[in-house]
Design a protein around this motif. Structure first.
Motif, short mmCIF file in Angstrom:
data_model
loop_
_atom_site.label_atom_id
_atom_site.label_comp_id
_atom_site.label_asym_id
_atom_site.label_seq_id
_atom_site.Cartn_x
_atom_site.Cartn_y
_atom_site.Cartn_z
N VAL A 252 0.70 -1.30 -0.14
CA VAL A 252 -0.09 0.37 -0.10
C VAL A 252 0.72 1.31 0.06
O VAL A 252 1.98 1.55 0.13
N LYS A 253 0.18 2.25 -0.61
CA LYS A 253 0.54 3.27 -0.98
C LYS A 253 0.19 5.00 -0.44
O LYS A 253 -0.96 4.77 -1.59
N THR A 254 0.71 5.92 0.56
CA THR A 254 -0.18 6.62 0.66
C THR A 254 0.40 7.99 -0.68
O THR A 254 1.72 8.22 -1.23
N GLY A 255 -0.36 8.73 -1.43
CA GLY A 255 -0.19 10.25 -1.73
C GLY A 255 -0.47 11.84 -0.59
O GLY A 255 -1.58 11.27 -0.49
N ALA A 256 0.08 12.13 -1.38
CA ALA A 256 -0.25 13.72 -0.54
C ALA A 256 -1.72 14.34 -0.97
O ALA A 256 -2.94 13.66 -2.07
N GLU A 257 -2.68 14.86 -0.48
CA GLU A 257 -3.82 15.11 -0.93
C GLU A 257 -5.08 14.41 -0.50
O GLU A 257 -6.05 14.05 -2.01
N ALA A 258 -4.69 12.92 0.12
CA ALA A 258 -5.16 12.40 0.41
C ALA A 258 -5.44 11.12 -0.66
O ALA A 258 -6.97 10.88 -1.27
N VAL A 259 -4.66 10.90 -1.55
CA VAL A 259 -4.59 9.44 -2.50
C VAL A 259 -3.85 8.71 -1.59
O VAL A 259 -3.15 8.30 -0.92
N PHE A 260 -4.65 7.17 -2.11
CA PHE A 260 -4.01 6.22 -0.82
C PHE A 260 -3.72 4.99 -2.58
O PHE A 260 -5.51 5.06 -2.42
N VAL A 261 -2.97 4.04 -2.84
CA VAL A 261 -2.98 3.16 -3.49
C VAL A 261 -3.72 1.71 -2.69
O VAL A 261 -2.98 1.89 -1.61
N ALA A 262 -3.10 0.29 -3.37
CA ALA A 262 -2.77 -1.08 -2.86
C ALA A 262 -3.04 -1.96 -4.02
O ALA A 262 -3.80 -1.84 -5.14
N ILE A 263 -1.76 -3.09 -3.55
CA ILE A 263 -2.03 -3.99 -4.86
C ILE A 263 -2.05 -5.18 -4.29
O ILE A 263 -1.47 -5.62 -3.12
N LEU A 264 -2.62 -5.88 -4.33
CA LEU A 264 -2.79 -6.84 -3.57
C LEU A 264 -2.99 -8.33 -5.41
O LEU A 264 -3.75 -9.04 -5.83
N PRO A 265 -1.80 -9.05 -4.86
CA PRO A 265 -0.78 -9.93 -5.74
C PRO A 265 -1.80 -11.95 -5.43
O PRO A 265 -2.41 -12.00 -6.43
N LYS A 266 -2.56 -11.94 -4.58
CA LYS A 266 -3.22 -13.01 -4.28
C LYS A 266 -4.73 -12.71 -4.46
O LYS A 266 -4.96 -13.97 -5.73
N GLN A 267 -4.95 -11.66 -4.82
CA GLN A 267 -6.27 -11.31 -4.94
C GLN A 267 -6.33 -11.37 -6.38
O GLN A 267 -7.58 -10.82 -7.79
N GLY A 268 -5.21 -10.54 -7.10
CA GLY A 268 -4.77 -10.33 -8.47
C GLY A 268 -6.13 -8.70 -9.19
O GLY A 268 -6.25 -8.38 -9.54
N LEU A 269 -5.82 -7.61 -7.42
CA LEU A 269 -6.78 -6.61 -7.70
C LEU A 269 -5.97 -5.02 -7.39
O LEU A 269 -4.71 -5.13 -6.42
N GLY A 270 -6.35 -4.25 -7.84
CA GLY A 270 -5.82 -3.05 -7.46
C GLY A 270 -6.35 -2.09 -7.41
O GLY A 270 -7.28 -2.10 -7.67
N VAL A 271 -5.83 -1.21 -6.54
CA VAL A 271 -7.33 -0.25 -5.83
C VAL A 271 -6.81 1.41 -5.24
O VAL A 271 -5.39 1.57 -5.47
N ALA A 272 -7.34 2.29 -6.18
CA ALA A 272 -6.99 3.58 -5.41
C ALA A 272 -8.08 4.16 -5.16
O ALA A 272 -9.63 3.90 -5.65
N LEU A 273 -7.51 5.27 -4.06
CA LEU A 273 -9.11 6.11 -3.89
C LEU A 273 -8.36 7.80 -4.22
O LEU A 273 -7.21 7.84 -3.72
N LYS A 274 -9.32 8.87 -4.00
CA LYS A 274 -8.76 10.57 -3.48
C LYS A 274 -10.29 10.10 -3.11
O LYS A 274 -11.39 10.27 -3.51
N VAL A 275 -10.23 11.11 -1.74
CA VAL A 275 -10.41 11.85 -1.09
C VAL A 275 -10.33 13.44 -1.57
O VAL A 275 -9.37 14.10 -1.26
N LEU A 276 -12.17 14.11 -1.35
CA LEU A 276 -11.58 15.73 -2.12
C LEU A 276 -10.91 16.08 -1.00
O LEU A 276 -10.22 17.32 -1.99
#
Length: 330
Positions: A252-276
């Motif tokens: 998982v990795k955060t970014g400034a201004e409330a961005v967050f991502v996740a890499i889930l190899p076992k599930q084969g999924l990627g996640v991204a979000l942004k809080v306004l």
């Protein structure tokens, strides 16, 4: 660029007593190798990923062969937004020294460290903070290594520099989108815009990488470096470090201004979000909820409860309220 607020939905609520005191709106996307699996808000909302995309920015370093022999700890550092603790600044200095370079070759700018012990040391000794304390100094060390390989000039943060051209090319390829532009990040490097869906798509590509080609090998090495050394990615007390420590193989990795991502190899999924509104409290709660929903994080674990579940209390310990998911999210 599109208005990032268009289509945003409530993600996280803050209650004090029986009154809704704050509401955080935003966008969240889950992708697999084929595309969007689930979304809240607008997957097409264009954002600056900020430091959440450092794994993408590090791809040319490995794909070029310049960083082929880097140990996992330095790969994690290349993806880091670190606290400027002794383990971070010493590691950056060592990396620079191994390249025959020094602090003066960095172009990230000086930053007072967030790490309490290092901050105290500077105050007590009278030493000044410098560029190695910058939370992005690991990423910039990677840029410098790539720059030595490419033979570019010293101003490697300029958008037209070979280093940044390589970063942009990789960024557009893994997000699957032409970037509509860039902003200058806090560390002075260009930060290329993409959609929340594009960022999640890139994370899904990291998640499903299997080492079959140069890019895939680079993706595997970077995600595994982060997982192996979460202490290098952020630092003590930080969400990235604490959450990776209690999950199995998830980066998982955060970014400034409330961005967050996740890499889930076992599930084969990627996640991204942004809080306004840029609120870290909300982005950490939202990523915790998504990781729990996907079975990667025990919602009852103290490191999860710290972000979503523990009650809000007064400074005397009196129950005051709670951070909760907004209705309809997760």
């Amino acid at each position: 660029m599109t208005d990032v607020a268009a289509g945003a939905v409530p993600l996280v609520d803050v209650w004090r007593g029986d009154l809704l005191e704050s509401r955080h709106l935003g966008h969240a996307v889950i992708c697999d190798a084929r595309g969007v699996v689930e979304a809240w808000g607008n997957p097409g909302a264009v954002i600056y990923p900020r430091s959440s995309c450092k794994m993408i920015q590090a791809l040319p370093l490995l794909e070029s062969g310049a960083g082929a022999a880097l140990p996992a700890r330095r790969l994690a550092l290349a993806c880091a937004s670190h606290n400027g603790a002794a383990i971070h600044v010493d590691a950056v200095r060592d990396w620079l020294a191994d390249m025959g370079l020094g602090e003066e070759d960095l172009r990230c700018g000086t930053q007072v460290p967030d790490d309490p012990e290092e901050h105290k040391r500077l105050l007590c000794t009278g030493d000044a903070a410098c560029q190695v304390h910058n939370n992005c100094s690991g990423k910039h060390s990677g840029f410098l290594m790539l720059n030595k390989h490419l033979g570019g000039g010293p101003e490697y943060t300029e958008p037209g520099h070979p280093v940044q051209k390589a970063v942009k090319a990789a960024f557009e390829e893994v997000t699957g989108e032409d970037s509509p532009g860039y902003g200058i990040d806090g560390c002075s490097a260009p930060n290329f815009a993409t959609s929340v869906g594009g960022l999640a798509r890139a994370m899904a590509r990291f998640a499903t990488a299997n080492g079959s080609d140069a890019r895939s090998r680079a993706m595997v090495a970077l995600r595994e470096g982060m997982v192996a050394h979460p202490e290098m990615v952020a630092g003590e007390g930080r969400a990235c470090t604490e959450l990776m420590r209690v999950m199995d193989g998830v980066a998982v990795k955060t970014g400034a201004e409330a961005v967050f991502v996740a890499i889930l190899p076992k599930q084969g999924l990627g996640v991204a979000l942004k809080v306004l509104d840029g609120g870290t409290r909300a982005s950490e709660a939202a990523i915790t909820a998504l990781l729990s929903r996907l079975g990667a994080l025990d919602p009852a674990h103290p490191m999860a409860m710290k972000r979503l579940g523990d009650p809000l209390r007064s400074r005397r310990g009196i129950l005051a309220g709670a951070v909760k998911l907004a209705p309809g999210f997760c």
